[in-house]
Write a protein that holds these residues in place. Structure first.
Motif, PDB file in Angstrom:
ATOM      1  N   PHE A 114       2.106   4.748   7.398  1.00 42.76           N
ATOM      2  CA  PHE A 114       2.556   4.976   5.785  1.00 42.76           C
ATOM      3  C   PHE A 114       2.951   3.948   5.171  1.00 42.76           C
ATOM      4  O   PHE A 114       3.287   2.885   5.588  1.00 42.76           O
ATOM      5  N   VAL A 115       2.092   3.620   4.097  1.00 38.80           N
ATOM      6  CA  VAL A 115       2.213   2.786   3.176  1.00 38.80           C
ATOM      7  C   VAL A 115       2.921   2.916   1.910  1.00 38.80           C
ATOM      8  O   VAL A 115       2.826   3.752   1.300  1.00 38.80           O
ATOM      9  N   TYR A 116       4.195   2.580   1.861  1.00 41.50           N
ATOM     10  CA  TYR A 116       5.080   2.514   0.757  1.00 41.50           C
ATOM     11  C   TYR A 116       4.953   1.362  -0.395  1.00 41.50           C
ATOM     12  O   TYR A 116       5.108   0.245   0.266  1.00 41.50           O
ATOM     13  N   LEU A 117       4.552   1.518  -1.400  1.00 40.48           N
ATOM     14  CA  LEU A 117       4.373   0.653  -2.260  1.00 40.48           C
ATOM     15  C   LEU A 117       4.517   1.016  -3.739  1.00 40.48           C
ATOM     16  O   LEU A 117       4.527   2.344  -3.973  1.00 40.48           O
ATOM     17  N   PRO A 118       4.826   0.033  -4.700  1.00 39.91           N
ATOM     18  CA  PRO A 118       4.999   0.293  -6.211  1.00 39.91           C
ATOM     19  C   PRO A 118       4.067   1.212  -6.550  1.00 39.91           C
ATOM     20  O   PRO A 118       2.869   0.591  -6.788  1.00 39.91           O
ATOM     21  N   GLU A 119       4.347   2.205  -7.316  1.00 38.75           N
ATOM     22  CA  GLU A 119       3.538   3.011  -8.390  1.00 38.75           C
ATOM     23  C   GLU A 119       2.772   2.105  -9.199  1.00 38.75           C
ATOM     24  O   GLU A 119       3.445   1.231  -9.833  1.00 38.75           O
ATOM     25  N   GLY A 120       1.358   2.284  -9.341  1.00 39.55           N
ATOM     26  CA  GLY A 120       0.722   1.479 -10.312  1.00 39.55           C
ATOM     27  C   GLY A 120       0.164   0.178  -9.866  1.00 39.55           C
ATOM     28  O   GLY A 120      -0.469  -0.510 -10.581  1.00 39.55           O
ATOM     29  N   VAL A 121       0.297  -0.092  -8.528  1.00 37.37           N
ATOM     30  CA  VAL A 121      -0.147  -1.457  -8.052  1.00 37.37           C
ATOM     31  C   VAL A 121      -1.620  -1.341  -7.593  1.00 37.37           C
ATOM     32  O   VAL A 121      -2.544  -2.250  -7.810  1.00 37.37           O
ATOM     33  N   LEU A 122      -2.089   0.053  -7.193  1.00 37.39           N
ATOM     34  CA  LEU A 122      -3.400  -0.001  -6.593  1.00 37.39           C
ATOM     35  C   LEU A 122      -4.392   0.944  -7.653  1.00 37.39           C
ATOM     36  O   LEU A 122      -3.748   1.971  -7.993  1.00 37.39           O
ATOM     37  N   ASP A 123      -5.541   0.668  -8.013  1.00 36.92           N
ATOM     38  CA  ASP A 123      -6.327   1.638  -8.291  1.00 36.92           C
ATOM     39  C   ASP A 123      -7.149   2.225  -7.287  1.00 36.92           C
ATOM     40  O   ASP A 123      -6.843   1.939  -6.076  1.00 36.92           O
ATOM     41  N   ASP A 139      -4.505  -8.764   0.057  1.00 30.56           N
ATOM     42  CA  ASP A 139      -5.825  -8.720  -0.798  1.00 30.56           C
ATOM     43  C   ASP A 139      -5.731  -7.194  -1.643  1.00 30.56           C
ATOM     44  O   ASP A 139      -6.273  -7.461  -2.568  1.00 30.56           O
ATOM     45  N   ALA A 140      -5.462  -6.049  -0.931  1.00 32.23           N
ATOM     46  CA  ALA A 140      -5.494  -4.873  -1.855  1.00 32.23           C
ATOM     47  C   ALA A 140      -4.378  -4.866  -3.049  1.00 32.23           C
ATOM     48  O   ALA A 140      -4.828  -4.422  -4.177  1.00 32.23           O
ATOM     49  N   GLU A 141      -3.224  -5.378  -2.874  1.00 25.96           N
ATOM     50  CA  GLU A 141      -2.227  -5.444  -4.032  1.00 25.96           C
ATOM     51  C   GLU A 141      -2.271  -6.689  -4.778  1.00 25.96           C
ATOM     52  O   GLU A 141      -1.481  -6.885  -5.550  1.00 25.96           O
ATOM     53  N   GLN A 142      -3.298  -7.751  -4.336  1.00 17.57           N
ATOM     54  CA  GLN A 142      -3.103  -8.996  -4.961  1.00 17.57           C
ATOM     55  C   GLN A 142      -1.944  -9.772  -5.041  1.00 17.57           C
ATOM     56  O   GLN A 142      -1.432 -10.355  -5.988  1.00 17.57           O
ATOM     57  N   ILE A 143      -1.116  -9.626  -3.906  1.00 11.89           N
ATOM     58  CA  ILE A 143       0.082 -10.551  -3.768  1.00 11.89           C
ATOM     59  C   ILE A 143      -0.237 -11.915  -3.782  1.00 11.89           C
ATOM     60  O   ILE A 143      -1.174 -12.296  -3.273  1.00 11.89           O
ATOM     61  N   ALA A 203      -9.069  -0.275  -4.914  1.00 13.05           N
ATOM     62  CA  ALA A 203      -8.483  -1.039  -4.067  1.00 13.05           C
ATOM     63  C   ALA A 203      -7.650  -0.058  -3.093  1.00 13.05           C
ATOM     64  O   ALA A 203      -7.387  -0.619  -1.993  1.00 13.05           O
ATOM     65  N   GLN A 204      -7.387   1.197  -3.113  1.00 16.01           N
ATOM     66  CA  GLN A 204      -6.792   1.842  -2.225  1.00 16.01           C
ATOM     67  C   GLN A 204      -7.758   2.179  -1.166  1.00 16.01           C
ATOM     68  O   GLN A 204      -7.273   2.297  -0.097  1.00 16.01           O
ATOM     69  N   ALA A 205      -8.820   2.383  -1.458  1.00 19.34           N
ATOM     70  CA  ALA A 205     -10.107   2.794  -0.839  1.00 19.34           C
ATOM     71  C   ALA A 205     -10.403   1.518   0.215  1.00 19.34           C
ATOM     72  O   ALA A 205     -10.402   1.810   1.654  1.00 19.34           O
ATOM     73  N   LYS A 206     -10.443   0.496  -0.437  1.00 10.18           N
ATOM     74  CA  LYS A 206     -10.535  -0.846   0.568  1.00 10.18           C
ATOM     75  C   LYS A 206      -9.341  -1.053   1.476  1.00 10.18           C
ATOM     76  O   LYS A 206      -9.623  -1.611   2.639  1.00 10.18           O
ATOM     77  N   TYR A 207      -8.071  -0.856   0.818  1.00 13.66           N
ATOM     78  CA  TYR A 207      -6.847  -0.948   1.785  1.00 13.66           C
ATOM     79  C   TYR A 207      -6.765  -0.047   2.971  1.00 13.66           C
ATOM     80  O   TYR A 207      -6.841  -0.610   3.903  1.00 13.66           O
ATOM     81  N   GLY A 208      -7.249   1.105   2.821  1.00 19.47           N
ATOM     82  CA  GLY A 208      -7.238   2.104   3.721  1.00 19.47           C
ATOM     83  C   GLY A 208      -8.301   1.781   4.872  1.00 19.47           C
ATOM     84  O   GLY A 208      -8.042   1.887   6.049  1.00 19.47           O
ATOM     85  N   SER A 209      -9.360   1.315   4.310  1.00 21.64           N
ATOM     86  CA  SER A 209     -10.499   0.783   5.134  1.00 21.64           C
ATOM     87  C   SER A 209     -10.298  -0.162   5.985  1.00 21.64           C
ATOM     88  O   SER A 209     -10.545  -0.459   7.217  1.00 21.64           O
ATOM     89  N   SER A 210      -9.229  -1.397   5.321  1.00 22.95           N
ATOM     90  CA  SER A 210      -8.911  -2.355   6.103  1.00 22.95           C
ATOM     91  C   SER A 210      -7.837  -2.220   7.240  1.00 22.95           C
ATOM     92  O   SER A 210      -7.904  -2.624   8.257  1.00 22.95           O
ATOM     93  N   ILE A 211      -7.138  -1.244   6.783  1.00 24.01           N
ATOM     94  CA  ILE A 211      -5.921  -0.773   7.845  1.00 24.01           C
ATOM     95  C   ILE A 211      -6.668  -0.043   9.159  1.00 24.01           C
ATOM     96  O   ILE A 211      -6.369  -0.436  10.334  1.00 24.01           O
TER      97      ILE A 211
END
Length: 149
Positions: free
Chosen positions: A74-83, A31-35, A86-94
């Motif tokens: 720890f979430v390792y992801l490519p730089e530039g994927v999240l604004d 959801d967060a990274e739009q995979i 999206a990062q706030a939503k991702y952290g909240s979902s985790i």
């Protein structure tokens, strides 16, 4: 295309809980990274669980286990994927997934750390991948303009 590492006290997460959490964390990443929804694109989300022995983690100089289950992600992801949104939503979902998994046993305290990997610093299967390569493989819906035909 994240690598997600969940660190927890030994025995807090059963194998069944880990399996359910891996599914929820994969959904949160998607959801967060739009995979993309293709199984091969989903396969690029890796979730690893690491456990520490009792007494190996301290909060404020004390063992937090008498009060909370400390869970570090720890979430390792490519730089530039999240604004930021999206990062706030991702952290909240985790946090929600971890809380739901453990809350019936004890209160949870989470720490989610995003580690953006600089472009060109991700190597998969022996080859360096840049953001356009990752966008193509993961099917990032919002970054398809980077993919070169």
């Amino acid at each position: 295309m994240p690598n997600i590492v969940v660190k927890s006290p030994q025995g807090i997460l059963t194998q069944e809980m880990k399996s359910a959490l891996a599914q929820k964390l994969t959904r949160a990443a998607s959801d967060a990274e739009q995979i993309g929804s293709d199984p091969l694109q989903q396969f690029l989300t890796w979730v690893t669980f690491e456990e520490w022995v009792e007494g190996a983690v301290f909060a404020g100089g004390m063992n937090p286990m008498s009060q909370v289950a400390p869970l570090i992600v720890f979430v390792y992801l490519p730089e530039g994927v999240l604004d930021e949104i999206a990062q706030a939503k991702y952290g909240s979902s985790i946090h929600a997934a971890l809380t739901e998994a453990v809350a019936d046993r004890m209160p949870v305290a989470t720490s989610v750390i995003f580690n953006p990997v600089s472009d060109g610093d991700w190597c998969a299967n022996g080859q360096v991948w840049k953001l356009p390569d990752i966008a193509r493989a993961a099917g990032f819906k919002h970054l398809q303009h980077l993919v070169v035909a």
